[in-house]
Structure formats: structure tokens, C-alpha cells
Design a protein around this motif. Structure first.
Motif, PDB file in Angstrom:
ATOM      1  N   ASP A   1     103.224 137.658 -51.464  1.00 20.50           N
ATOM      2  CA  ASP A   1     104.572 137.392 -50.946  1.00 20.50           C
ATOM      3  C   ASP A   1     104.583 137.023 -49.473  1.00 20.50           C
ATOM      4  OD1 ASP A   1     105.633 137.855 -53.427  1.00 20.50           O
ATOM      5  OD2 ASP A   1     106.150 139.942 -53.028  1.00 20.50           O
ATOM      6  N   SER A   2     103.714 137.651 -48.676  1.00 10.84           N
ATOM      7  CA  SER A   2     103.759 137.382 -47.232  1.00 10.84           C
ATOM      8  C   SER A   2     102.758 136.328 -46.778  1.00 10.84           C
ATOM      9  CB  SER A   2     103.542 138.681 -46.443  1.00 10.84           C
ATOM     10  OG  SER A   2     102.335 139.300 -46.815  1.00 10.84           O
ATOM     11  N   ASP A   3     101.601 136.235 -47.446  1.00 11.73           N
ATOM     12  CA  ASP A   3     100.590 135.258 -47.016  1.00 11.73           C
ATOM     13  C   ASP A   3     100.598 133.993 -47.867  1.00 11.73           C
ATOM     14  OD1 ASP A   3      99.299 136.799 -44.865  1.00 11.73           O
ATOM     15  OD2 ASP A   3      98.744 138.167 -46.477  1.00 11.73           O
ATOM     16  N   LEU A   4     101.444 133.972 -48.908  1.00  9.98           N
ATOM     17  CA  LEU A   4     101.608 132.794 -49.771  1.00  9.98           C
ATOM     18  C   LEU A   4     100.305 132.434 -50.485  1.00  9.98           C
ATOM     19  CD1 LEU A   4     103.716 130.576 -47.305  1.00  9.98           C
ATOM     20  CD2 LEU A   4     104.509 132.382 -48.859  1.00  9.98           C
ATOM     21  N   THR A   5      99.534 133.446 -50.868  1.00 14.07           N
ATOM     22  CA  THR A   5      98.234 133.243 -51.498  1.00 14.07           C
ATOM     23  C   THR A   5      98.095 134.198 -52.683  1.00 14.07           C
ATOM     24  OG1 THR A   5      97.163 134.955 -50.162  1.00 14.07           O
ATOM     25  CG2 THR A   5      97.184 132.714 -49.244  1.00 14.07           C
ATOM     26  N   ASP A   6      96.925 134.143 -53.321  1.00 12.57           N
ATOM     27  CA  ASP A   6      96.570 135.215 -54.237  1.00 12.57           C
ATOM     28  C   ASP A   6      96.376 136.498 -53.436  1.00 12.57           C
ATOM     29  OD1 ASP A   6      96.624 133.776 -56.571  1.00 12.57           O
ATOM     30  OD2 ASP A   6      94.485 133.354 -56.620  1.00 12.57           O
ATOM     31  N   GLY A   7      96.385 137.632 -54.128  1.00 12.04           N
ATOM     32  CA  GLY A   7      96.132 138.906 -53.470  1.00 12.04           C
ATOM     33  C   GLY A   7      94.646 139.224 -53.472  1.00 12.04           C
TER      34      GLY A   7
ATOM     35  N   ILE B   1      88.121 120.625 -54.534  1.00 11.74           N
ATOM     36  CA  ILE B   1      87.980 121.821 -55.358  1.00 11.74           C
ATOM     37  C   ILE B   1      89.310 122.570 -55.328  1.00 11.74           C
ATOM     38  CG2 ILE B   1      86.758 124.003 -55.689  1.00 11.74           C
ATOM     39  CD1 ILE B   1      84.819 121.776 -56.007  1.00 11.74           C
ATOM     40  N   LEU B   2      89.827 122.920 -56.507  1.00  9.77           N
ATOM     41  CA  LEU B   2      91.060 123.706 -56.568  1.00  9.77           C
ATOM     42  C   LEU B   2      90.698 125.171 -56.373  1.00  9.77           C
ATOM     43  CD1 LEU B   2      92.893 121.959 -59.540  1.00  9.77           C
ATOM     44  CD2 LEU B   2      93.010 121.436 -57.094  1.00  9.77           C
ATOM     45  N   GLN B   3      90.941 125.665 -55.175  1.00 11.35           N
ATOM     46  CA  GLN B   3      90.583 127.048 -54.830  1.00 11.35           C
ATOM     47  C   GLN B   3      91.649 127.634 -53.929  1.00 11.35           C
ATOM     48  OE1 GLN B   3      86.714 127.502 -52.989  1.00 11.35           O
ATOM     49  NE2 GLN B   3      86.904 129.718 -52.801  1.00 11.35           N
ATOM     50  N   ASN B   4      92.150 128.799 -54.285  1.00 13.74           N
ATOM     51  CA  ASN B   4      93.182 129.441 -53.485  1.00 13.74           C
ATOM     52  C   ASN B   4      92.664 129.764 -52.091  1.00 13.74           C
ATOM     53  OD1 ASN B   4      94.854 132.068 -52.625  1.00 13.74           O
ATOM     54  ND2 ASN B   4      96.071 130.855 -54.062  1.00 13.74           N
ATOM     55  N   LYS B   5      93.506 129.591 -51.102  1.00 10.68           N
ATOM     56  CA  LYS B   5      93.112 129.817 -49.704  1.00 10.68           C
ATOM     57  C   LYS B   5      92.541 131.216 -49.480  1.00 10.68           C
ATOM     58  CE  LYS B   5      94.603 131.315 -45.340  1.00 10.68           C
ATOM     59  NZ  LYS B   5      95.553 130.552 -44.561  1.00 10.68           N
ATOM     60  N   ALA B   6      93.121 132.222 -50.157  1.00 10.67           N
ATOM     61  CA  ALA B   6      92.680 133.606 -49.945  1.00 10.67           C
ATOM     62  C   ALA B   6      91.206 133.776 -50.285  1.00 10.67           C
ATOM     63  CB  ALA B   6      93.526 134.572 -50.771  1.00 10.67           C
ATOM     64  N   THR B   7      90.764 133.181 -51.394  1.00 10.12           N
ATOM     65  CA  THR B   7      89.368 133.346 -51.792  1.00 10.12           C
ATOM     66  C   THR B   7      88.426 132.537 -50.916  1.00 10.12           C
ATOM     67  OG1 THR B   7      89.430 131.585 -53.457  1.00 10.12           O
ATOM     68  CG2 THR B   7      90.072 133.790 -54.168  1.00 10.12           C
ATOM     69  N   CYS B   8      88.957 131.566 -50.192  1.00  5.33           N
ATOM     70  CA  CYS B   8      88.130 130.802 -49.243  1.00  5.33           C
ATOM     71  C   CYS B   8      87.767 131.640 -48.008  1.00  5.33           C
ATOM     72  CB  CYS B   8      88.855 129.548 -48.781  1.00  5.33           C
ATOM     73  SG  CYS B   8      89.139 128.330 -50.077  1.00  5.33           S
ATOM     74  N   LEU B   9      88.522 132.706 -47.767  1.00  6.24           N
ATOM     75  CA  LEU B   9      88.255 133.527 -46.582  1.00  6.24           C
ATOM     76  C   LEU B   9      86.917 134.258 -46.670  1.00  6.24           C
ATOM     77  CD1 LEU B   9      91.828 135.023 -46.040  1.00  6.24           C
ATOM     78  CD2 LEU B   9      90.713 133.244 -44.673  1.00  6.24           C
TER      79      LEU B   9
ATOM     80  N   GLN C   1     117.196 134.483 -58.388  1.00  2.46           N
ATOM     81  CA  GLN C   1     116.707 133.125 -58.260  1.00  2.46           C
ATOM     82  C   GLN C   1     115.304 133.045 -58.842  1.00  2.46           C
ATOM     83  OE1 GLN C   1     116.989 132.323 -54.061  1.00  2.46           O
ATOM     84  NE2 GLN C   1     119.067 131.563 -54.262  1.00  2.46           N
ATOM     85  N   LYS C   2     114.971 131.873 -59.316  1.00  2.00           N
ATOM     86  CA  LYS C   2     113.632 131.667 -59.846  1.00  2.00           C
ATOM     87  C   LYS C   2     112.609 131.973 -58.765  1.00  2.00           C
ATOM     88  CE  LYS C   2     110.753 128.071 -61.894  1.00  2.00           C
ATOM     89  NZ  LYS C   2     110.708 126.659 -62.343  1.00  2.00           N
ATOM     90  N   LYS C   3     111.583 132.730 -59.126  1.00  2.00           N
ATOM     91  CA  LYS C   3     110.549 133.099 -58.176  1.00  2.00           C
ATOM     92  C   LYS C   3     109.872 131.840 -57.631  1.00  2.00           C
ATOM     93  CE  LYS C   3     106.311 135.812 -57.736  1.00  2.00           C
ATOM     94  NZ  LYS C   3     105.319 136.653 -58.463  1.00  2.00           N
ATOM     95  N   ALA C   4     109.873 131.700 -56.313  1.00  2.00           N
ATOM     96  CA  ALA C   4     109.281 130.513 -55.706  1.00  2.00           C
ATOM     97  C   ALA C   4     107.762 130.577 -55.816  1.00  2.00           C
ATOM     98  CB  ALA C   4     109.700 130.405 -54.241  1.00  2.00           C
ATOM     99  N   PRO C   5     107.131 129.538 -56.356  1.00  2.00           N
ATOM    100  CA  PRO C   5     105.669 129.551 -56.447  1.00  2.00           C
ATOM    101  C   PRO C   5     105.052 129.351 -55.072  1.00  2.00           C
ATOM    102  CG  PRO C   5     106.535 127.444 -57.195  1.00  2.00           C
ATOM    103  CD  PRO C   5     107.727 128.320 -56.918  1.00  2.00           C
ATOM    104  N   ASN C   6     103.829 129.809 -54.924  1.00  2.00           N
ATOM    105  CA  ASN C   6     103.108 129.591 -53.673  1.00  2.00           C
ATOM    106  C   ASN C   6     102.563 128.170 -53.624  1.00  2.00           C
ATOM    107  OD1 ASN C   6     103.561 132.084 -52.471  1.00  2.00           O
ATOM    108  ND2 ASN C   6     101.815 133.043 -53.461  1.00  2.00           N
ATOM    109  N   PRO C   7     102.147 127.715 -52.445  1.00  2.00           N
ATOM    110  CA  PRO C   7     101.670 126.335 -52.321  1.00  2.00           C
ATOM    111  C   PRO C   7     100.441 126.066 -53.180  1.00  2.00           C
ATOM    112  CG  PRO C   7     101.971 127.372 -50.159  1.00  2.00           C
ATOM    113  CD  PRO C   7     102.097 128.447 -51.169  1.00  2.00           C
TER     114      PRO C   7
ATOM    115  N   GLN D   1      97.563 135.742 -58.863  1.00  2.00           N
ATOM    116  CA  GLN D   1      98.912 135.273 -59.157  1.00  2.00           C
ATOM    117  C   GLN D   1      99.004 134.456 -60.438  1.00  2.00           C
ATOM    118  OE1 GLN D   1     101.909 136.147 -57.147  1.00  2.00           O
ATOM    119  NE2 GLN D   1     100.265 137.636 -57.194  1.00  2.00           N
ATOM    120  N   ASN D   2      97.860 133.997 -60.961  1.00  2.00           N
ATOM    121  CA  ASN D   2      97.928 133.242 -62.206  1.00  2.00           C
ATOM    122  C   ASN D   2      97.838 134.142 -63.424  1.00  2.00           C
ATOM    123  OD1 ASN D   2      95.266 133.992 -62.070  1.00  2.00           O
ATOM    124  ND2 ASN D   2      94.420 131.928 -62.221  1.00  2.00           N
TER     125      ASN D   2
END
Length: 433
Positions: free
Chosen positions: A412-418, A210-218, A122-128, A313-314
Motif C-alpha cells: 500500500d505504501s511502496d506500491l510494490t509487492d510485500g 524482464i517483468l519483475q516487481n521493483k521490490a524483488t529487484c532490491l 472504490q475498486k482497489k487501485a492496482p500498483n504500477p 500481490q498476485n
């Protein structure tokens, strides 16, 4: 009189994409660099097709082989075939024009689709899509009012929901729903369908969003500098984390933001000005050359150094990238230098956040371990505890007292960038483990 199929040219966009793919595969060149060199094509379209190929290349190559596409049509250029199949099966699901290569791939659509479906691929599901509210210019209340006006529906979860409950809720969002992140209040979460929608939105253009991945906001969330404090962002460009630090501090205090690349420094200046960051002082230069007299009274430091970027992920990769031990060794050496400088050079420092967008231990746990060995005046705090224990992925347990206190965000598990995060605190005088 209509043209014969073989006299109809392949659309420029397909030819440009195939050319980039061929160069990347044969010469091992960076996709990003090759796209930047392309003058005659729509960049976003190039990126979209190559990202689909990157995410699904195993399935694409297997489908081409099973369908007999290249075997039956030896004159079809392989990289062009891969681009056309990518677009037809995993991209827009249709092909433009009536050139012979396009007609050939169209005629194999059913076989290609069966090959993919038969393999259960199946097509890889993109993260939010994550959007951070820039509270310098816009409040949460204003954002919620605007979204209601655009007929977005807010999806809420109970205050006592677990992290797993939160992730399930994110995965099951309807297309017209959005959520407020459970860790970073200013982060809004939208269905993956709307990833490109926000890129051109007026709220993003005016830097209210601001377009910023949740992971980097941590990083800013865990560093948590109080209102009115003095902060040093040691490797600041392009400035997403800098603007977030400014939001956390309610635009009160002082942030010294350092960048040594001239181009990236200009980007840093632009975004901090556009985002209304009144307390940010952009500084051009190598942070390793700056001492306390240049940045007096620094209490909180963010260290986000150059890294391999293996968690992003990009990133677009079109072939297996072997682990480059030599590059990791050099990167880790620089990371240790910068983090140790943060620990040694600023006498008033209380807390340091170390962040990479890498999933390699050489840049993460091993850097933390080495810096603690040579800087015993610092200790690790638990990132998981700082997030009220509502997190799952921590560091490698093979690093005693280190792994359990560090944090990983995994795609894959946190739906964010690594990303990887470690939080250091200056020991009180006489304090031991």
C-alpha cells in the motif's frame, strides 16, 4: 425461433470460474492449483475475474446482500452470482450471453452499483507495472529510444527528490508516461493500465525486458556484488534475481545458481540462457548439501528461501486465511538452516542478502535474530542507508539492533509487492558491536 432464456447456457468461462470459486471456498483448495486443473477455459480470464473478487470480495458480498440478489432469486447459484457480479461491477463492466443467470444479474446492475457506491467502496487501485531492462541484451539508452518511438513520455523528478516525492510522482503518472525507478536504474515504471500490455510485448518475449516487481529487484541492488566477483544464489529459480545479479555484475565474474526442484531448475536454465547470462552456472540439488569445494571462492550470497508468500500481490485469496503457525514454524526452521549454512560453509563470504516475500515476523526478524545469535561472526548493515536513506519502512523496533536495519517493501505504501530484506556483512577479525 429464439431460445427461451432458461434454455440458453451460461458461458463456459463463467461456469468454470464459479466452479473454481466454489471449490476454493468449500474445500479450502489453492486457487492457483484449481486454475491449473481447469482444461476448458481461458486461464488469464479466470485469473482476472478471481483476482478482482479476491481484491473486492467484502464489497461484492455486501452489495449482493443489500441488493437482495440471492434473496429474491433463491435458484441462482451463489458462486456463479459472485462471479457475475464481480465481472459486472469490478471487471469488464459487462456480461456475455443471455442465459437466465446473466439476465438476472444484469437486471440488478443499478442496485448493485448503488450498494457499492453508497458504501463509499472504490475498486482497489492496482500498483504500477514494473519492467526491468536486461542489460545483458539491451542498454538503457536503447530502451529509452525504443520507448520514445512508441510515443511513451518519460516523467522525470529532480535528483534531490525525496522518496515521498517519488511516490507521489508515480501515483500521478499519466497513462502514456513512464519513469525510471529512483533505487534501481534498470527498472522502468508504467501506469497500472499497461500491466497486461507488456506480457506479450516483443521486448519481453526476447528477454530484453524482464517483468519483475521493483521490490524483488532490491535484493540484487543491496547485495551489490562488484564486477568480476563470485556469487552464490542459493534458491535461484525461477531466475529473476539471478539474471538481475548478472546485470549488476555486467555479466563478468561467476554466479552459481542452485535449485532443487527439477521443474524449476529447467525454468532457471531456460531463462538464464535466453537472457544471455554467460556467467551463470545453474546447479541442480539441495544447497544444504553443497560445500566450498563445489562453489570455490564465493564472496557474495543471496538467500531467497521458500516462504509463506504472504506479501505477494498476485496471490488470489477468496476467503480469510488464518495464520498457520505450524507452517511458519517449519518454514522458519528451513530458513534458519539455509541462512546459517551461507554464514558457515563458505570461508570467503563477505556479504549476504536475505530476502523473503513474507510479511510475517516469524520468517523475517526472528530468523535474522536467531542466525545472528548462532553466527556472531556476522553483523547487520542498514538497508535504509544502502538506499541513501530514501526509504520509509523498516523492521519491527521490538527487535533491538535488528528491526531498524532491515527493510520492508509494503504494497500500500511502496506500491510494490510485500518483501523483507536483511543485509549481513562478515566482521573483521576482532571486530565487535
Amino acid at each position: 425461433m429464439s431460445k427461451k432464456p432458461h434454455s440458453v447456457k451460461v458461458p463456459t468461462q463463467y461456469r468454470a470460474t464459479a466452479k473454481i470459486l466454489k471449490s476454493a471456498l468449500q474445500q479450502r483448495k489453492s486457487i492457483k492449483a484449481l486454475i491449473a486443473e481447469e482444461k476448458h477455459a481461458r486461464v488469464r480470464s479466470l485469473q482476472a475475474v478471481l483476482k478482482h473478487y479476491s481484491d473486492n470480495r467484502g464489497a461484492i458480498e455486501s452489495a449482493i446482500e443489500q441488493a437482495g440478489l440471492l434473496k429474491d432469486n433463491p435458484s441462482l447459484e451463489p458462486c456463479l452470482a459472485k462471479v457475475l457480479v464481480t465481472e459486472l461491477i469490478f471487471g469488464r463492466k459487462q456480461l456475455n450471453g443471455d442465459s437466465r443467470p446473466v439476465q438476472t444479474v444484469r437486471s440488478y446492475q443499478e442496485k448493485l452499483q448503488q450498494a457499492v457506491s453508497g458504501a463509499g467502496i472504490q475498486k482497489k487501485a492496482p500498483n504500477p507495472r514494473y519492467v526491468r531492462i536486461n542489460t545483458n541484451l539491451y542498454s538503457l539508452a536503447e530502451a529509452l529510444e525504443h520507448l520514445a518511438g512508441e510515443e511513451w513520455r518519460r516523467k522525470e523528478i529532480p535528483a534531490d527528490a525525496s522518496y515521498d516525492d517519488f511516490l507521489k510522482a508515480v501515483k500521478s503518472m499519466e497513462e502514456d508516461e513512464f519513469m525510471i525507478d529512483m533505487h534501481v536504474e534498470g527498472v522502468l515504471i508504467f501506469h497500472p493500465k499497461w500491466g497486461s500490455y507488456w506480457v506479450t510485448h516483443d521486448l519481453v518475449r526476447t528477454k530484453k525486458f524482464i517483468l519483475q516487481n521493483k521490490a524483488t529487484c532490491l535484493a540484487a541492488e543491496l547485495l551489490a556484488p562488484p564486477v568480476g566477483s563470485t556469487v552464490l544464489d542459493m534458491c535461484a529459480a525461477p531466475g529473476m534475481k539471478t539474471t538481475h545479479l548478472c546485470n549488476v555484475m555486467q555479466n563478468k565474474g561467476r554466479i552459481y545458481a542452485v535449485e532443487q526442484s527439477a521443474d524449476r531448475y529447467r525454468d532457471l536454465c531456460d531463462i538464464t540462457e535466453q537472457a544471455g547470462c554467460e556467467i551463470v552456472s545453474p546447479t541442480f540439488g539441495d544447497v544444504l548439501t553443497f560445500l566450498p569445494d563445489r562453489f570455490p571462492g564465493v564472496e557474495y550470497i543471496l538467500v531467497d528461501p521458500s516462504c509463506s508468500g504472504s506479501g505477494m500481490q498476485n496471490r488470489i485469496t477468496v476467503c480469510d486465511e488464518p495464520k498457520d503457525d505450524r507452517r511458519l514454524y517449519l518454514l522458519a526452521g528451513l530458513q534458519i538452516k539455509i541462512l546459517s549454512h551461507a554464514m558457515n560453509a563458505f570461508p570467503d563470504v563477505k556479504r549476504i542478502a536475505y530476502c523473503t516475500c513474507s510479511l510475517w515476523k516469524e520468517e523475517n526478524e526472528q530468523v535474522v535474530q536467531r542466525c545472528l545469535q548462532i553466527n556472531p561472526s556476522f553483523k547487520l548493515l542498514s538497508c535504509k542507508k544502502a538506499l541513501r536513506n530514501k526509504w520509509n519502512n523498516v523492521g519491527d523496533k521490538e527487535y533491538p539492533k535488528i528491526g531498524k536495519n532491515c527493510l520492508y517493501a509494503l504494497p500500500d505504501s511502496d506500491l510494490t509487492d510485500g518483501i523483507f530484506l536483511a543485509l549481513f556483512e562478515k566482521r573483521r577479525e576482532g571486530e565487535k558491536d
